[in-house]
Design a protein around this motif. Structure first.
Motif, PDB file in Angstrom:
ATOM      1  N   HIS A 129       7.631  -9.138  -4.899  1.00  0.00           N
ATOM      2  CA  HIS A 129       8.541  -7.997  -4.943  1.00  0.00           C
ATOM      3  C   HIS A 129       9.885  -8.410  -4.365  1.00  0.00           C
ATOM      4  N   SER A 130      10.959  -8.144  -5.099  1.00  0.00           N
ATOM      5  CA  SER A 130      12.316  -8.394  -4.630  1.00  0.00           C
ATOM      6  C   SER A 130      12.480  -9.864  -4.221  1.00  0.00           C
TER       7      SER A 130
ATOM      8  N   LEU B  59       8.985  -8.479  -9.414  1.00  0.00           N
ATOM      9  CA  LEU B  59       9.211  -7.038  -9.432  1.00  0.00           C
ATOM     10  C   LEU B  59      10.533  -6.713  -8.731  1.00  0.00           C
ATOM     11  N   GLY B  60      11.545  -6.360  -9.487  1.00  0.00           N
ATOM     12  CA  GLY B  60      12.833  -6.005  -8.899  1.00  0.00           C
ATOM     13  C   GLY B  60      13.470  -7.151  -8.138  1.00  0.00           C
TER      14      GLY B  60
ATOM     15  N   ARG C 134       0.834  -1.216   0.000  1.00  0.00           N
ATOM     16  CA  ARG C 134       0.000   0.000   0.000  1.00  0.00           C
ATOM     17  C   ARG C 134       0.863   1.259   0.000  1.00  0.00           C
ATOM     18  N   LEU C 135       1.992   1.197  -0.630  1.00  0.00           N
ATOM     19  CA  LEU C 135       2.899   2.337  -0.707  1.00  0.00           C
ATOM     20  C   LEU C 135       2.150   3.583  -1.164  1.00  0.00           C
TER      21      LEU C 135
ATOM     22  N   LEU D  81       8.410   0.000  -7.149  1.00  0.00           N
ATOM     23  CA  LEU D  81       7.761  -1.106  -7.851  1.00  0.00           C
ATOM     24  C   LEU D  81       6.656  -1.753  -7.021  1.00  0.00           C
ATOM     25  N   LEU D  82       6.598  -1.439  -5.719  1.00  0.00           N
ATOM     26  CA  LEU D  82       5.544  -1.980  -4.870  1.00  0.00           C
ATOM     27  C   LEU D  82       4.164  -1.446  -5.240  1.00  0.00           C
ATOM     28  N   ASN D  83       4.127  -0.249  -5.805  1.00  0.00           N
ATOM     29  CA  ASN D  83       2.834   0.344  -6.151  1.00  0.00           C
ATOM     30  C   ASN D  83       3.080   1.452  -7.171  1.00  0.00           C
TER      31      ASN D  83
END
Length: 418
Positions: free
Chosen positions: A225-226, A256-257, A165-166, A389-391
Motif C-alpha cells: 500500500h502506498s 495499491l495507491g 485491518r481497516l 485501499l487498505l481494505n
C-alpha cells in the motif's frame, strides 16, 4: 557497565525524552518567529521615533528571551524527569496497536534521525505476529499450516501492519488464506528511512525467510500500500540484479495507491520549505519542513535507488531526474488507484486524486514518465480515498482474480485515461 532496560521501560523513556526535546524545539521555533517579527516592528518604530526605541527593544528582548528560556527549560526538565519514571507492568508501546501507531507516525516524520538519536524507537524491518517481531527463521512456527504460496503485505508511510485491518475487517492476506491457501506475511518497517534502504532490508528478510521455510516456496505475491508498493518494487530490483533465489518465486507485485511518479504533497512541501526560508519570520517553519524524513523526500519523485539521494543536495530546488527502475521480467505487476470523485476524469478527481496520490502517478502514466504497467492490469476504485485501499471489497475481488487468473466482473480500467 550500563544496565539494559526492559523493552517497555526503554521505549517509554525514549518516547518521553523525545517529547521533551520536541517541546523545547517548538519553543525555540516560536521564540525565533517572535524575535523576527519584533525586530521588524522595532525597526519600523525606530524610523519614526529614532534611537529612543532602542531601550524599549532591549527590555522587550530581555523579557521575552527570559520567558522562552524558562518555558523551554521547564519542558526539558519535565521530559527528563518523566523519562526516568518507572512504569512496571506496562506493555511495550510497539507491541500495542495504538502505541505502534504513534511510533509509526514518528518514524514516518523523522525516522531517519531516530536511528541515531533514539534507536529504540526506530526498529529495523521485521515480520510481525500479533504485534510482536518474529525472526524469519522462526516465522513458520507461528503459522498454523505453512504453504508454498506466500502473500507479503507491506504497509505505507506512517502506518503499521495493523492498518490492513481497516474497519476491523480481515486483511487481504487473511481472506486469501481462506479462499486460495496463501500464507499471509505481515511486515512492519521504519517508513522514515530511504525507500532504497527499506528495499534492501526487505530483500534480506525474504531471502532468510525462503531459505528457512519448511516447504519449497513456489509463489510469492508482494502486496504494497502506498510507499509499500515502491519498497516492493525496489526489493525486486535489488534481488533481480543480485540473482537472489527468493525473487524467482515472485509471481505478482500489486501496488495499491503507490506514488510511482511522486506525491504532490511532498512536492509542495519541498518548494514551501524554500519559500519559507526567504523571510526571517517564516524561516523556522522552513527549518521544520526540512526535518521531514528521507522516506518522505523520496516520495517527491518516487525514488527507488540509492543513487537518487546519495551525495546529493536533497533540498536543491532543481533536483536531478530520478533513475527509472523497470518492472522486472516474468512477474505480473498490478496497480490500483482511487479518486474521491466517482470519475477519475472529474476536475476535482484530477487535482487531488485519492487525497494523497494522483491517478497518473498511481498508474505509472505521466506526460514525461511511464513505468510500464499493462493497462489491463489495473483497477480504479471510484469515490474512495487513499486509505480505503487498505481494505476494500472491490480491491479484494480484483486481487482474488489476479491471483487465480480469472476474469474480473467489473474491468472498467478504460476510464483511467483517454
Amino acid at each position: 557497565m550500563t544496565e539494559q532496560l526492559p523493552q517497555p521501560q526503554a521505549e517509554v523513556q525514549a518516547l518521553t525524552r523525545l517529547a521533551g526535546d520536541e517541546f523545547v524545539g517548538a519553543v525555540d521555533g516560536i521564540a525565533a518567529i517572535h524575535r523576527a517579527i519584533s525586530d521588524r516592528v522595532f525597526a519600523a518604530v525606530r524610523l519614526g521615533v529614532g534611537p529612543a526605541a532602542d531601550p524599549v527593544k532591549v527590555v522587550h528582548d530581555a523579557i521575552t528571551d527570559g520567558v522562552y528560556a524558562v518555558v523551554g527549560g521547564t519542558g526539558f526538565v519535565v521530559g527528563e524527569v518523566a523519562s526516568a519514571v518507572q512504569v512496571p507492568g506496562v506493555t511495550a508501546p510497539s507491541r500495542t496497536v495504538w502505541g505502534a501507531g504513534v511510533l509509526a507516525a514518528l518514524q514516518g516524520l523523522i525516522g531517519d534521525t531516530l536511528e541515531d538519536e533514539a534507536p529504540i524507537l526506530a526498529s529495523p524491518m521485521t515480520f510481525r505476529v500479533d504485534g510482536a517481531p518474529v525472526p524469519p527463521e522462526q516465522l513458520a512456527a507461528h503459522v498454523a499450516v505453512p504453504t508454498t504460496r506466500l502473500v507479503v503485505q507491506l504497509h505505507g508511510l506512517v502506518e503499521t501492519e495493523h492498518a490492513w485491518r481497516l474497519g476491523g475487517r480481515p486483511t487481504y492476506g487473511d481472506r486469501l488464506e481462506d479462499d486460495l491457501g496463501y500464507t499471509p506475511i505481515l511486515v512492519r518497517y521504519n517508513t522514515g528511512l530511504h525507500i532504497s534502504e527499506n528495499a534492501a532490508q526487505l530483500s534480506a528478510l525474504l531471502a532468510r525467510l525462503v531459505a528457512a521455510w519448511p516447504l519449497p516456496v513456489h509463489e510469492i505475491c508482494l502486496l504494497g500500500h502506498s510507499m509499500g508498493g515502491l519498497v516492493a518494487r525496489g526489493a525486486c530490483h535489488l534481488a533481480d540484479a543480485a540473482d537472489e533465489a527468493w525473487v524467482r518465486a515472485v509471481r505478482q507485485v500489486v501496488c495499491l495507491g503507490s506514488p510511482h511518479l511522486g506525491a504532490p504533497l511532498e512536492q509542495l512541501a519541498h518548494y514551501a520549505a524554500a519559500a519559507f526560508d526567504l523571510l526571517p519570520e517564516t524561516r523556522p517553519l522552513g527549518k521544520l519542513l526540512r526535518r521531514r524524513s528521507a522516506g518522505i523526500r523520496d516520495l517527491r519523485q518516487g525514488s527507488l535507488v540509492d543513487e537518487d539521494w546519495r551525495d546529493l543536495d536533497t533540498d536543491a530546488l532543481r533536483a536531478r531526474a530520478v533513475r527509472e527502475v523497470p518492472l522486472i521480467a516474468g512477474v505480473e505487476h498490478y496497480f490500483v488507484t482511487a479518486t474521491v470523485t466517482r470519475s477519475p476524469q472529474h476536475p476535482l478527481g484530477r487535482v487531488i486524486g485519492d487525497g494523497l496520490v494522483l491517478t497518473g502517478s498511481g498508474s505509472g502514466r505521466g506526460r514525461t514518465r511511464r513505468i510500464g504497467f499493462d493497462g489491463v492490469n489495473g483497477l480504479h476504485v471510484p469515490a474512495a480515498n487513499h486509505f480505503s485501499l487498505l481494505n476494500h471489497d472491490a480491491v479484494y475481488e480484483a486481487l482474488h482474480s489476479w491471483l487465480t487468473s480469472t476474469p474480473r466482473r467489473a474491468a472498467r480500467v478504460d476510464t483511467l485515461w483517454p
